[in-house]
Scaffold this motif. Structure first.
Motif, PDB file in Angstrom:
ATOM      1  N   PRO A   7      -3.082   0.095  -8.833  1.00  0.00           N
ATOM      2  CA  PRO A   7      -3.545   1.225  -8.119  1.00  0.00           C
ATOM      3  C   PRO A   7      -5.019   0.852  -7.400  1.00  0.00           C
ATOM      4  O   PRO A   7      -5.016   1.375  -6.281  1.00  0.00           O
ATOM      5  N   HIS A   8      -5.877   0.057  -7.975  1.00  0.00           N
ATOM      6  CA  HIS A   8      -7.086  -0.047  -7.638  1.00  0.00           C
ATOM      7  C   HIS A   8      -6.961  -1.114  -6.069  1.00  0.00           C
ATOM      8  O   HIS A   8      -7.723  -0.818  -5.157  1.00  0.00           O
ATOM      9  N   ARG A   9      -5.996  -1.817  -5.986  1.00  0.00           N
ATOM     10  CA  ARG A   9      -5.705  -2.623  -4.813  1.00  0.00           C
ATOM     11  C   ARG A   9      -5.450  -1.615  -3.685  1.00  0.00           C
ATOM     12  O   ARG A   9      -5.482  -2.380  -2.529  1.00  0.00           O
ATOM     13  N   PHE A  10      -5.085  -0.433  -3.872  1.00  0.00           N
ATOM     14  CA  PHE A  10      -4.641   0.393  -2.743  1.00  0.00           C
ATOM     15  C   PHE A  10      -5.748   1.618  -2.661  1.00  0.00           C
ATOM     16  O   PHE A  10      -5.228   2.758  -2.331  1.00  0.00           O
ATOM     17  N   SER A  11      -6.765   1.137  -2.788  1.00  0.00           N
ATOM     18  CA  SER A  11      -7.981   2.358  -2.961  1.00  0.00           C
ATOM     19  C   SER A  11      -8.533   2.670  -1.556  1.00  0.00           C
ATOM     20  O   SER A  11      -9.616   3.439  -1.263  1.00  0.00           O
ATOM     21  N   GLY A  12      -7.930   1.797  -0.476  1.00  0.00           N
ATOM     22  CA  GLY A  12      -8.561   2.158   1.164  1.00  0.00           C
ATOM     23  C   GLY A  12      -8.136   3.222   1.432  1.00  0.00           C
ATOM     24  O   GLY A  12      -8.947   3.794   2.592  1.00  0.00           O
ATOM     25  N   GLY A  13      -7.208   3.790   1.169  1.00  0.00           N
ATOM     26  CA  GLY A  13      -6.987   5.276   1.629  1.00  0.00           C
ATOM     27  C   GLY A  13      -5.983   5.291   2.825  1.00  0.00           C
ATOM     28  O   GLY A  13      -5.459   6.262   3.430  1.00  0.00           O
ATOM     29  N   ALA A  49       2.619  -0.959  -2.383  1.00  0.00           N
ATOM     30  CA  ALA A  49       2.364   0.063  -1.737  1.00  0.00           C
ATOM     31  C   ALA A  49       3.317   1.320  -1.804  1.00  0.00           C
ATOM     32  O   ALA A  49       3.026   2.333  -1.685  1.00  0.00           O
ATOM     33  N   ASN A  50       4.837   0.926  -2.074  1.00  0.00           N
ATOM     34  CA  ASN A  50       5.595   1.845  -2.363  1.00  0.00           C
ATOM     35  C   ASN A  50       4.932   2.657  -3.552  1.00  0.00           C
ATOM     36  O   ASN A  50       5.370   4.071  -3.637  1.00  0.00           O
ATOM     37  N   ARG A  51       4.775   2.187  -4.527  1.00  0.00           N
ATOM     38  CA  ARG A  51       4.155   3.015  -5.830  1.00  0.00           C
ATOM     39  C   ARG A  51       2.773   3.610  -5.659  1.00  0.00           C
ATOM     40  O   ARG A  51       2.378   4.645  -6.173  1.00  0.00           O
ATOM     41  N   HIS A  52       1.778   2.970  -5.201  1.00  0.00           N
ATOM     42  CA  HIS A  52       0.599   3.132  -5.096  1.00  0.00           C
ATOM     43  C   HIS A  52      -0.059   3.557  -3.841  1.00  0.00           C
ATOM     44  O   HIS A  52      -1.411   4.185  -3.882  1.00  0.00           O
TER      45      HIS A  52
END
Length: 184
Positions: A7-13, A49-52
């Motif tokens: 999840p941290h890898r998808f913290s850009g919003g 990306a599908n998950r987080h």
């Protein structure tokens, strides 16, 4: 060492910013890590990306980038980073915007009948960021230098991810303060 799209890898919003953030320590050539250097990680990114991802409901189930579209996808990633990083610093330019729009157009032209492909969704995400009504919400994390959208009510978010970057900065500050107290 194994790598996982956490999840941290998808913290850009936004998907476009998460793709741009796939280069770790971008400003440090000696320590820079391009997570997409391995084509398998590009495919795995779609699953992550599908998950987080923050826009997973918007784009539906993303498919990996086609092998023949990877080079264009990487060029799109770099155009996204250049444009939005400059915009976050307050020194965006029409030339950077034009380059981004050209890459987006090329990606959408190539997408054909693959609207759920990662590259197509990334291009669409970048377009929505270009049209962002509050561009001051786009920020650069002072710790890791990743791009992120500040969606806080008062625009006070300081880090891409409080649990990772925020804690690191606060722990470092605490450590320095404690060392100062111990050493007169």
């Amino acid at each position: 060492m194994t790598f996982a799209w956490t999840p941290h890898r998808f913290s850009g919003g936004s998907l476009a910013l998460d793709v741009a953030n796939s280069v770790v320590l971008r400003d440090d050539p000696a320590r820079r890590i391009d997570r997409f250097a391995d084509p398998a990680l590009i495919g795995a990114f779609a699953g992550g990306a599908n998950r987080h991802g923050a826009e997973r409901d918007r784009f539906g189930r993303l498919e990996p980038v086609a092998a023949d579209a990877r080079e264009n996808f990487l060029a799109l990633r770099e155009a996204i980073d250049r444009h939005f990083r400059a915009q976050a610093r307050g020194d965006g330019s029409p030339a950077l915007l034009a380059d981004l729009l050209e890459r987006v157009a090329e990606t959408l032209r190539r997408s054909g009948d693959r609207p759920q492909a990662l590259d197509t969704a990334t291009a669409r995400s970048a377009l929505s960021l270009v049209a962002l009504s509050e561009p001051d919400r786009l920020k650069i994390c002072p710790n890791c230098r990743w791009l992120f959208l500040d969606r806080s009510r008062n625009r006070s978010r300081a880090w891409c991810d409080m649990a990772v970057c925020g804690n690191r900065v606060k722990a470092s500050r605490h450590y320095r303060r404690r060392r100062k107290e111990i050493r007169p």
